[in-house]
Design a protein around this motif. Structure first.
Motif, PDB file in Angstrom:
ATOM      1  N   MET A  99       0.698  -0.926  -0.023  1.00  0.00           N
ATOM      2  CA  MET A  99      -0.423   0.147  -0.111  1.00  0.00           C
ATOM      3  C   MET A  99       1.322   0.908   0.211  1.00  0.00           C
ATOM      4  O   MET A  99       2.016   1.638   0.969  1.00  0.00           O
ATOM      5  CB  MET A  99      -1.044  -0.226   1.307  1.00  0.00           C
ATOM      6  CG  MET A  99      -1.064  -1.370   1.782  1.00  0.00           C
ATOM      7  SD  MET A  99      -3.073  -1.374   0.017  1.00  0.00           S
ATOM      8  CE  MET A  99      -4.354  -0.432   0.648  1.00  0.00           C
ATOM      9  N   LYS A 100       0.713   1.990  -0.512  1.00  0.00           N
ATOM     10  CA  LYS A 100       1.391   3.774  -1.223  1.00  0.00           C
ATOM     11  C   LYS A 100       0.532   4.634  -1.189  1.00  0.00           C
ATOM     12  O   LYS A 100      -0.625   4.983  -2.180  1.00  0.00           O
ATOM     13  CB  LYS A 100       2.575   3.104  -2.336  1.00  0.00           C
ATOM     14  CG  LYS A 100       1.889   3.216  -3.401  1.00  0.00           C
ATOM     15  CD  LYS A 100       2.943   2.922  -4.389  1.00  0.00           C
ATOM     16  CE  LYS A 100       2.726   3.083  -5.912  1.00  0.00           C
ATOM     17  NZ  LYS A 100       4.321   2.935  -6.443  1.00  0.00           N
ATOM     18  N   LEU A 101       0.994   5.731  -0.787  1.00  0.00           N
ATOM     19  CA  LEU A 101       0.386   6.649  -1.434  1.00  0.00           C
ATOM     20  C   LEU A 101       0.468   7.473  -2.614  1.00  0.00           C
ATOM     21  O   LEU A 101       1.460   6.930  -3.496  1.00  0.00           O
ATOM     22  CB  LEU A 101       1.072   7.892  -0.103  1.00  0.00           C
ATOM     23  CG  LEU A 101       0.843   8.207   1.354  1.00  0.00           C
ATOM     24  CD1 LEU A 101       1.528   9.036   2.261  1.00  0.00           C
ATOM     25  CD2 LEU A 101      -0.700   7.947   1.577  1.00  0.00           C
ATOM     26  N   ALA A 102      -0.394   7.565  -3.173  1.00  0.00           N
ATOM     27  CA  ALA A 102      -0.512   8.319  -4.552  1.00  0.00           C
ATOM     28  C   ALA A 102      -0.181   9.870  -4.056  1.00  0.00           C
ATOM     29  O   ALA A 102      -1.106  10.170  -4.650  1.00  0.00           O
ATOM     30  CB  ALA A 102      -1.756   8.282  -6.241  1.00  0.00           C
ATOM     31  N   ILE A 103       1.075  10.638  -4.536  1.00  0.00           N
ATOM     32  CA  ILE A 103       1.082  12.151  -4.588  1.00  0.00           C
ATOM     33  C   ILE A 103       2.148  12.287  -5.891  1.00  0.00           C
ATOM     34  O   ILE A 103       3.115  11.593  -6.023  1.00  0.00           O
ATOM     35  CB  ILE A 103       1.414  12.064  -3.402  1.00  0.00           C
ATOM     36  CG1 ILE A 103       0.831  12.241  -2.188  1.00  0.00           C
ATOM     37  CG2 ILE A 103       2.382  13.688  -3.649  1.00  0.00           C
ATOM     38  CD1 ILE A 103       1.866  12.384  -0.680  1.00  0.00           C
ATOM     39  N   GLU A 104       1.882  13.662  -6.929  1.00  0.00           N
ATOM     40  CA  GLU A 104       2.783  13.751  -7.054  1.00  0.00           C
ATOM     41  C   GLU A 104       2.827  15.585  -6.438  1.00  0.00           C
ATOM     42  O   GLU A 104       2.096  15.995  -5.808  1.00  0.00           O
ATOM     43  CB  GLU A 104       2.327  13.915  -8.408  1.00  0.00           C
ATOM     44  CG  GLU A 104       2.140  12.641  -9.400  1.00  0.00           C
ATOM     45  CD  GLU A 104       1.324  13.172 -10.999  1.00  0.00           C
ATOM     46  OE1 GLU A 104       1.692  14.484 -11.328  1.00  0.00           O
ATOM     47  OE2 GLU A 104       0.625  12.324 -11.691  1.00  0.00           O
ATOM     48  N   ALA A 105       4.476  15.901  -6.967  1.00  0.00           N
ATOM     49  CA  ALA A 105       4.644  17.397  -6.173  1.00  0.00           C
ATOM     50  C   ALA A 105       5.706  17.929  -7.452  1.00  0.00           C
ATOM     51  O   ALA A 105       6.614  16.991  -8.251  1.00  0.00           O
ATOM     52  CB  ALA A 105       5.511  17.156  -4.749  1.00  0.00           C
ATOM     53  N   SER A 106       5.758  19.393  -7.111  1.00  0.00           N
ATOM     54  CA  SER A 106       6.376  19.815  -7.872  1.00  0.00           C
ATOM     55  C   SER A 106       6.878  20.686  -7.218  1.00  0.00           C
ATOM     56  O   SER A 106       6.299  21.538  -6.398  1.00  0.00           O
ATOM     57  CB  SER A 106       6.347  20.438  -9.546  1.00  0.00           C
ATOM     58  OG  SER A 106       5.265  20.975  -8.932  1.00  0.00           O
ATOM     59  N   THR A 107       8.207  21.553  -7.625  1.00  0.00           N
ATOM     60  CA  THR A 107       8.867  22.196  -7.146  1.00  0.00           C
ATOM     61  C   THR A 107       9.948  23.339  -7.980  1.00  0.00           C
ATOM     62  O   THR A 107      10.354  22.990  -8.148  1.00  0.00           O
ATOM     63  CB  THR A 107       9.962  22.025  -5.211  1.00  0.00           C
ATOM     64  OG1 THR A 107       9.614  21.192  -5.277  1.00  0.00           O
ATOM     65  CG2 THR A 107      10.589  23.310  -4.762  1.00  0.00           C
TER      66      THR A 107
END
Length: 127
Positions: A6-14
């Motif tokens: 089980m994992k988190l589905a996250i996208e991030a941009s900096t």
């Protein structure tokens, strides 16, 4: 049920902005500086881009700033100079003239440039 990871589905941009800032200070030698000696320039002896006398040399921000010194338009090696921030009597620039070099003659321009960076970052997280 079968075991599964089980994992988190996250996208991030900096996004990072550097925002460099340059300050230049000028001095013209008033006497010859002979080889094997040093030229000591007090903060109050410099003038800025507008010709106004400098009151104080700025602090260098650790890991986000540095200085360059040019003598007669030629960038000098960092090891020949010592920069001390502060006001008159404290703030100064010292330039060592190696024993095996030429003298710095009267009327030679010296430019001290302070480069500082003020980075800012923003991160957008999409879940």
């Amino acid at each position: 049920m079968v075991l599964q990871l089980m994992k988190l589905a996250i996208e991030a941009s900096t996004t990072t902005a550097i925002d460099p800032e340059s300050e230049k200070y000028f001095y013209v030698t008033e006497a010859e500086v002979t080889p094997g000696t040093s030229l000591d320039i007090d903060a109050a002896d410099f003038f800025d881009n507008t010709g106004t006398a400098v009151v104080e040399l700025p602090e260098l921000i650790t890991d986000n700033s540095y200085y360059n010194v040019s003598v007669n338009g030629v960038l000098q090696m960092q090891g020949l100079t010592t920069y001390t921030p502060g006001a008159t009597g404290v703030g100064s620039l010292e330039i060592d003239v190696p024993a095996d070099s030429d003298a710095i003659i009267v009327g030679t321009p010296v430019v001290l440039e302070i480069l500082a960076f003020d980075p800012t970052s923003t991160t957008e997280v999409i879940t």
